[in-house]
Enzyme design. Structure first.
Site, short mmCIF file in Angstrom:
data_model
loop_
_atom_site.label_atom_id
_atom_site.label_comp_id
_atom_site.label_asym_id
_atom_site.label_seq_id
_atom_site.Cartn_x
_atom_site.Cartn_y
_atom_site.Cartn_z
N LYS A 109 0.77 -1.06 0.03
CA LYS A 109 0.12 -0.03 0.26
C LYS A 109 1.04 1.45 0.14
CE LYS A 109 -3.59 -2.70 -0.31
NZ LYS A 109 -4.33 -3.04 0.66
C1 LIG Z 1 -5.75 -4.19 1.10
C2 LIG Z 1 -7.05 -3.99 1.16
C3 LIG Z 1 -7.74 -4.38 2.12
C4 LIG Z 1 -7.15 -4.99 3.60
O1 LIG Z 1 -6.24 -4.22 3.87
P1 LIG Z 1 -5.36 -5.03 5.05
O2 LIG Z 1 -4.38 -3.99 5.84
O3 LIG Z 1 -4.19 -5.96 4.21
O4 LIG Z 1 -6.11 -5.57 6.10
C5 LIG Z 1 -9.23 -4.00 2.23
N1 LIG Z 1 -9.81 -3.38 1.17
C6 LIG Z 1 -8.84 -3.14 0.12
C7 LIG Z 1 -9.69 -2.48 -1.11
C8 LIG Z 1 -7.74 -3.61 0.08
O5 LIG Z 1 -6.90 -3.30 -1.49
#
Ligand SMILES: *Cc1c(COP(=O)(O)O)cnc(C)c1O
Length: 388
Positions: free
Chosen positions: A190
């Protein structure tokens, strides 16, 4: 493809970790305080600043999935209430709705923006609907004026899945500030990275306070207050909560990642624009440019591989890129492509045709700020060679 197989594999979504993060993690380890403590408090403070909200309106957790789960509970919906969301999202969005004892209802996306279509939300509303979860796909904001108006009109809770959208703005307002809750991810791929990690931004003070309690066993005082130097303080368990707190080791990364957030955004934007230019003549559909009066977070760069135009399937394209040692991603096969949801709800992908078509054609190319110009050139050449 002759000598390309000797080149290093370009890992999709590799983070850019610099000396400041490494030094802060080491200092954290040497401090003896690894759990939730002063670095989490600082990261929460800095993140609140960046999102232009008060420090008391955020709560750090150990993932965006956890943020979505406790937000769904803290929103105070009736058990079994319907929650409208997009079929073009990561499974965590839908699973969080299920784990909160609620019923997911899918509303199709707009084919071009890939964001949930406000008209499809309206059409999916029933007397049992109590919330909307909007996902800002790839970092492009959803139509928050229309979606907020629907939520107000029908008295629905609004939760924003901002996993792609830390830098996103819509008409001058930050993504995550439109809903009752905004949920952010700091997973390795991210825009801000803590390894695993997440943040909840809550508009209503009572709701965010409850989310914070739920994220740490339902305890009325967090471990920072309990084990700090202010003397022993008893805690009280006020409900059955979860073990979702962020550690100081994670926040040590986040503090410096957040300082780099604009620099990394500018780097991803430059790569995104290079791709847009480089692929203009290819028989692929490129992502839409950012809409006026919005800020795109440039989290994903996606191409649509339509077999009829490319003479190649999307999965064939993924394999060819892999042979050229370029990592790619798929964001996402639509939710009803997965057997669990088909079996539990009887969903078929064809019921949400725009999400289905997107999920079957989309490819995400590497867009990390860790890529140098030569890496980007390699990606561009691999795409051209594959589609030639
Ligand atoms: C990555 C992601 C999540 C989950 O995030 P985590 O921190 O890995 O739990 C939820 N929604 C979307 C759209 C994502 O891309």
């Amino acid at each position: 493809m002759s000598d390309s197989s000797t080149e290093p594999f370009l890992v999709f979504g590799a983070p850019r970790i610099e000396a400041a993060e490494i030094a802060e993690v080491e200092a954290c380890l040497r401090s003896g305080w690894l759990g939730t403590g002063p670095r989490v408090a600082q990261f929460e403070h800095d993140f609140a600043d960046y999102q232009r909200v008060a420090a008391g309106q955020v709560a750090a957790v150990n993932s965006c999935t956890a943020a979505l789960h406790v937000s769904m509970i803290a929103a105070g919906l009736e058990p079994g209430a319907e929650v409208i969301t997009t079929p073009l999202t990561f499974c965590a969005t839908v699973n969080a709705i299920l784990h909160a004892g609620l019923m997911p209802v899918l509303a199709d996306v707009d084919a071009d923006t890939r964001n949930i279509d406000p008209a499809a939300i309206e059409a999916a509303i029933t007397p049992r609907t109590q919330a909307i979860v909007a996902v800002h796909f790839a970092g492009r904001p959803c139509q928050m004026d229309a979606i907020s108006a629907i939520a107000r009109k029908h008295k629905l809770a609004l939760i924003e899945d901002c996993a792609h959208a830390i830098e996103t703005e819509y008409r001058g307002e930050k993504a995550g500030s439109f809903g009752d809750f905004g949920c952010f991810s700091f997973y390795v791929t991210k825009n801000v990275v803590t390894g695993e990690g997440g943040m909840i931004v809550g508009r209503d003070q009572a709701h965010i306070d409850r989310a914070r309690v739920l994220a740490l066993h339902g305890m009325s005082k967090d471990a920072w207050h309990r084990f700090g130097d202010a003397g022993y303080r008893h805690y009280q368990v006020v409900e059955a909560g979860f073990k979702y707190n962020m550690m100081d080791i994670q926040a040590a990364l986040g503090i410096h990642q957040l300082r780099a957030v604009e620099r990394h955004w500018a780097r991803r934007k430059a790569i995104w624009q290079r791709y847009q230019h480089a692929f203009a003549e290819l028989p692929v559909t490129r992502p839409l440019e950012a809409a006026p009066d919005t800020r795109h977070a440039y989290h994903l760069y996606t191409l649509m591989i339509d077999e009829a135009r490319c003479g190649m399937t999307r999965d064939g394209f993924l394999d060819a890129m892999n042979r050229r040692r370029i990592g790619t991603g798929v964001h996402y096969l639509s939710i009803p492509e997965h057997p669990y949801y088909q079996q539990r709800f009887g969903w078929r992908p064809e019921q949400w045709p725009r999400a289905m078509a997107n999920g079957r054609q989309t490819v995400s190319l590497p867009l990390s700020p860790a890529l140098d110009d030569a890496d980007v050139t390699r990606v561009i050449e691999a795409v051209h060679a594959t589609l030639r």
